[in-house]
Design a protein around this motif. Sequence first.
Motif, PDB file in Angstrom:
ATOM      1  N   LEU A  50      -5.307 -21.005  34.814  1.00  2.77           N
ATOM      2  CA  LEU A  50      -6.425 -21.907  34.548  1.00  2.77           C
ATOM      3  C   LEU A  50      -6.001 -23.167  33.802  1.00  2.77           C
ATOM      4  CD1 LEU A  50      -9.208 -19.366  33.491  1.00  2.77           C
ATOM      5  CD2 LEU A  50      -8.933 -20.508  35.687  1.00  2.77           C
ATOM      6  N   VAL A  51      -4.959 -23.089  33.012  1.00  2.00           N
ATOM      7  CA  VAL A  51      -4.582 -24.220  32.159  1.00  2.00           C
ATOM      8  C   VAL A  51      -3.848 -25.307  32.931  1.00  2.00           C
ATOM      9  CG1 VAL A  51      -3.039 -24.874  30.259  1.00  2.00           C
ATOM     10  CG2 VAL A  51      -4.639 -22.965  29.989  1.00  2.00           C
ATOM     11  N   VAL A  52      -3.130 -24.976  33.978  1.00  2.00           N
ATOM     12  CA  VAL A  52      -2.414 -25.999  34.752  1.00  2.00           C
ATOM     13  C   VAL A  52      -3.449 -26.837  35.505  1.00  2.00           C
ATOM     14  CG1 VAL A  52      -0.741 -26.448  36.576  1.00  2.00           C
ATOM     15  CG2 VAL A  52      -0.356 -24.585  34.969  1.00  2.00           C
ATOM     16  N   GLN A  53      -3.639 -28.072  35.047  1.00  2.00           N
ATOM     17  CA  GLN A  53      -4.630 -28.987  35.587  1.00  2.00           C
ATOM     18  C   GLN A  53      -3.946 -30.250  36.130  1.00  2.00           C
ATOM     19  OE1 GLN A  53      -8.147 -28.382  35.649  1.00  2.00           O
ATOM     20  NE2 GLN A  53      -7.418 -26.311  35.177  1.00  2.00           N
ATOM     21  N   PRO A  54      -4.699 -31.135  36.794  1.00  2.00           N
ATOM     22  CA  PRO A  54      -4.082 -32.340  37.357  1.00  2.00           C
ATOM     23  C   PRO A  54      -3.455 -33.270  36.334  1.00  2.00           C
ATOM     24  CG  PRO A  54      -6.181 -31.926  38.422  1.00  2.00           C
ATOM     25  CD  PRO A  54      -6.074 -30.959  37.287  1.00  2.00           C
ATOM     26  N   SER A  55      -3.835 -33.179  35.041  1.00  4.71           N
ATOM     27  CA  SER A  55      -3.225 -34.038  34.028  1.00  4.71           C
ATOM     28  C   SER A  55      -2.929 -33.206  32.784  1.00  4.71           C
ATOM     29  CB  SER A  55      -4.138 -35.207  33.665  1.00  4.71           C
ATOM     30  OG  SER A  55      -5.227 -34.771  32.876  1.00  4.71           O
ATOM     31  N   VAL A  56      -2.026 -33.735  31.945  1.00  2.00           N
ATOM     32  CA  VAL A  56      -1.674 -33.036  30.713  1.00  2.00           C
ATOM     33  C   VAL A  56      -2.874 -32.977  29.778  1.00  2.00           C
ATOM     34  CG1 VAL A  56      -0.121 -33.047  28.718  1.00  2.00           C
ATOM     35  CG2 VAL A  56       0.730 -33.765  30.953  1.00  2.00           C
ATOM     36  N   ASN A  57      -3.642 -34.050  29.732  1.00  2.00           N
ATOM     37  CA  ASN A  57      -4.816 -34.078  28.864  1.00  2.00           C
ATOM     38  C   ASN A  57      -5.842 -33.034  29.286  1.00  2.00           C
ATOM     39  OD1 ASN A  57      -6.387 -35.222  26.722  1.00  2.00           O
ATOM     40  ND2 ASN A  57      -7.653 -36.240  28.258  1.00  2.00           N
ATOM     41  N   GLN A  58      -6.067 -32.906  30.591  1.00  2.00           N
ATOM     42  CA  GLN A  58      -6.985 -31.881  31.080  1.00  2.00           C
ATOM     43  C   GLN A  58      -6.450 -30.488  30.782  1.00  2.00           C
ATOM     44  OE1 GLN A  58      -7.363 -32.902  35.212  1.00  2.00           O
ATOM     45  NE2 GLN A  58      -9.017 -34.363  34.862  1.00  2.00           N
ATOM     46  N   SER A  59      -5.138 -30.317  30.878  1.00  2.00           N
ATOM     47  CA  SER A  59      -4.545 -29.019  30.554  1.00  2.00           C
ATOM     48  C   SER A  59      -4.762 -28.662  29.096  1.00  2.00           C
ATOM     49  CB  SER A  59      -3.043 -29.043  30.860  1.00  2.00           C
ATOM     50  OG  SER A  59      -2.814 -29.034  32.250  1.00  2.00           O
ATOM     51  N   PHE A  60      -4.607 -29.661  28.222  1.00  2.00           N
ATOM     52  CA  PHE A  60      -4.807 -29.398  26.792  1.00  2.00           C
ATOM     53  C   PHE A  60      -6.248 -28.992  26.519  1.00  2.00           C
ATOM     54  CE2 PHE A  60      -5.653 -30.816  22.411  1.00  2.00           C
ATOM     55  CZ  PHE A  60      -4.688 -30.074  21.739  1.00  2.00           C
ATOM     56  N   ALA A  61      -7.207 -29.692  27.155  1.00  2.00           N
ATOM     57  CA  ALA A  61      -8.614 -29.352  26.969  1.00  2.00           C
ATOM     58  C   ALA A  61      -8.914 -27.951  27.488  1.00  2.00           C
ATOM     59  CB  ALA A  61      -9.490 -30.387  27.680  1.00  2.00           C
ATOM     60  N   LYS A  62      -8.345 -27.633  28.650  1.00  2.00           N
ATOM     61  CA  LYS A  62      -8.548 -26.293  29.214  1.00  2.00           C
ATOM     62  C   LYS A  62      -7.890 -25.223  28.337  1.00  2.00           C
ATOM     63  CE  LYS A  62     -10.304 -25.648  32.628  1.00  2.00           C
ATOM     64  NZ  LYS A  62     -11.697 -25.304  32.996  1.00  2.00           N
ATOM     65  N   ALA A  63      -6.757 -25.561  27.722  1.00  4.14           N
ATOM     66  CA  ALA A  63      -6.082 -24.614  26.842  1.00  4.14           C
ATOM     67  C   ALA A  63      -6.944 -24.293  25.624  1.00  4.14           C
ATOM     68  CB  ALA A  63      -4.733 -25.189  26.396  1.00  4.14           C
ATOM     69  N   LEU A  64      -7.554 -25.316  25.031  1.00  2.12           N
ATOM     70  CA  LEU A  64      -8.460 -25.069  23.904  1.00  2.12           C
ATOM     71  C   LEU A  64      -9.647 -24.223  24.338  1.00  2.12           C
ATOM     72  CD1 LEU A  64      -8.562 -28.549  22.116  1.00  2.12           C
ATOM     73  CD2 LEU A  64      -7.438 -26.464  21.323  1.00  2.12           C
ATOM     74  N   GLU A  65     -10.214 -24.571  25.476  1.00  2.00           N
ATOM     75  CA  GLU A  65     -11.375 -23.836  25.989  1.00  2.00           C
ATOM     76  C   GLU A  65     -11.025 -22.371  26.216  1.00  2.00           C
ATOM     77  OE1 GLU A  65     -12.962 -23.942  30.367  1.00  2.00           O
ATOM     78  OE2 GLU A  65     -13.911 -25.579  29.268  1.00  2.00           O
ATOM     79  N   ARG A  66      -9.889 -22.147  26.849  1.00  2.10           N
ATOM     80  CA  ARG A  66      -9.476 -20.777  27.152  1.00  2.10           C
ATOM     81  C   ARG A  66      -9.167 -19.996  25.878  1.00  2.10           C
ATOM     82  NH1 ARG A  66      -9.550 -16.554  30.707  1.00  2.10           N
ATOM     83  NH2 ARG A  66      -7.801 -15.201  30.293  1.00  2.10           N
ATOM     84  N   SER A  67      -8.439 -20.614  24.939  1.00  3.21           N
ATOM     85  CA  SER A  67      -8.029 -19.910  23.719  1.00  3.21           C
ATOM     86  C   SER A  67      -9.241 -19.538  22.871  1.00  3.21           C
ATOM     87  CB  SER A  67      -7.062 -20.782  22.913  1.00  3.21           C
ATOM     88  OG  SER A  67      -5.906 -21.077  23.670  1.00  3.21           O
ATOM     89  N   ILE A  68     -10.123 -20.492  22.650  1.00  2.26           N
ATOM     90  CA  ILE A  68     -11.305 -20.218  21.825  1.00  2.26           C
ATOM     91  C   ILE A  68     -12.197 -19.180  22.497  1.00  2.26           C
ATOM     92  CG2 ILE A  68     -13.416 -21.229  20.889  1.00  2.26           C
ATOM     93  CD1 ILE A  68     -11.836 -23.851  20.542  1.00  2.26           C
ATOM     94  N   GLY A  69     -12.366 -19.302  23.816  1.00  3.92           N
ATOM     95  CA  GLY A  69     -13.203 -18.348  24.527  1.00  3.92           C
ATOM     96  C   GLY A  69     -12.668 -16.927  24.440  1.00  3.92           C
ATOM     97  N   VAL A  70     -11.358 -16.781  24.575  1.00  2.00           N
ATOM     98  CA  VAL A  70     -10.760 -15.442  24.506  1.00  2.00           C
ATOM     99  C   VAL A  70     -10.887 -14.862  23.104  1.00  2.00           C
ATOM    100  CG1 VAL A  70      -8.572 -14.199  24.592  1.00  2.00           C
ATOM    101  CG2 VAL A  70      -9.178 -15.762  26.431  1.00  2.00           C
ATOM    102  N   ILE A  71     -10.599 -15.662  22.101  1.00  2.00           N
ATOM    103  CA  ILE A  71     -10.666 -15.149  20.724  1.00  2.00           C
ATOM    104  C   ILE A  71     -12.077 -14.674  20.392  1.00  2.00           C
ATOM    105  CG2 ILE A  71     -10.498 -15.807  18.294  1.00  2.00           C
ATOM    106  CD1 ILE A  71      -8.196 -17.675  19.110  1.00  2.00           C
ATOM    107  N   VAL A  72     -13.064 -15.504  20.688  1.00  2.00           N
ATOM    108  CA  VAL A  72     -14.447 -15.118  20.377  1.00  2.00           C
ATOM    109  C   VAL A  72     -14.870 -13.918  21.222  1.00  2.00           C
ATOM    110  CG1 VAL A  72     -16.849 -15.889  20.413  1.00  2.00           C
ATOM    111  CG2 VAL A  72     -15.051 -17.461  19.697  1.00  2.00           C
ATOM    112  N   GLY A  73     -14.512 -13.907  22.501  1.00  2.00           N
ATOM    113  CA  GLY A  73     -14.883 -12.788  23.362  1.00  2.00           C
ATOM    114  C   GLY A  73     -14.258 -11.477  22.923  1.00  2.00           C
ATOM    115  N   VAL A  74     -12.996 -11.522  22.534  1.00  2.00           N
ATOM    116  CA  VAL A  74     -12.314 -10.301  22.084  1.00  2.00           C
ATOM    117  C   VAL A  74     -12.935  -9.782  20.796  1.00  2.00           C
ATOM    118  CG1 VAL A  74     -10.139  -9.440  21.158  1.00  2.00           C
ATOM    119  CG2 VAL A  74     -10.140 -10.794  23.255  1.00  2.00           C
TER     120      VAL A  74
END
Length: 344
Positions: A50-74
């Motif tokens: 999910l984190v590999v996106q068309p740009s590095v900036n989009q990847s960073f945003a997706k990385a934050l989204e994924r990390s925070i979502g997983v931590i809260v969900g767990v």
Amino acid sequence: MRVTASVRSAKRSPLLQVAKSAIATIGAWLIAGWLIPGPLPVFAAIAALLVVQPSVNQSFAKALERSIGVIVGVVIAVALSLLLGAQSWVVLLAIVVAMLVAWALRASPGTGNQVAISAMLVLALGSSNLEYAIDRILETLIGVSFALVVNALLVPPVLIAPARRDLGLLGTEIAASLDRLAAALSSTQRPGDLQGLMVEARLLRPMQAAAAASVSAGEESLTLNPRRAARGEIAEMRALLDRLSPIVTQVIGMTRAFFDHYDDTLAAEPTVHAIAEQLRRAGHDVRLAVQVADIAPEPAAETSAIPALTAPLQVKPPASGHWILIGSLMEDLRRIRGGIIGDD
């Protein structure tokens, strides 16, 4: 609407993007499996994919989204499991609670969905003790980190070419519109000619929108991108777009005024011919600005390297029936001149 339009895009993603996603997913799986023995590293693989996106900036945003979502969900999954036990209905409750928590925190749709998915996977795939929860969070962080490194170091995309193309087309069409209006001012027009002139002028607006979108995409692709050589170029394109965008409005406004107030005696006004000459000079200087920025799609050999726009016109009062149109054209011409020479 065709059903396939919902599942197929207009064009394929670059093959390089597919390769980077595959490398990131496989690498994250292997690294997480080596560092954290136990269940299959599904969280790491999903995070990398999910984190590999068309740009590095989009990847960073997706990385934050994924990390925070997983931590809260767990955390939600573990808390509910400890309170209510390992019952099947707890999985459903965890999904509802996760969505409510995301709503209360005003999380983005992507983050909210990630919270619910993570809570469900933790309860459905394995144990819900504290050690298991920590391992899944670490596994996700490994996948996120490896995907960021892959996307940043393995030919990070720089979307300069589309911006150069669309901005060049916009500048060329602005110049052509100025030339068409100049020719129309100096000659008798038929109703069909006026309609065609208006339609062509209005086509500048979607071209401006396309150029703005391409320049914004180019800027976004360079944010957090280690390939910094093109940042000066995209900054110049943004500056040129900021100069050309108001001219689009002026050209459409001048064409509309000419369309609304035209009559066959207009071509006899000396001031109209002077305005037409200034419009030709303005068209020349727009082409010159595009060529200086090295974005012209097809450089015109006849364009002089010397700016042609003169000082503002000094005019005599026009005939009573034309003063509104000529006054409007003069004001728009003044603004076009200011935009070209950078004098607001």
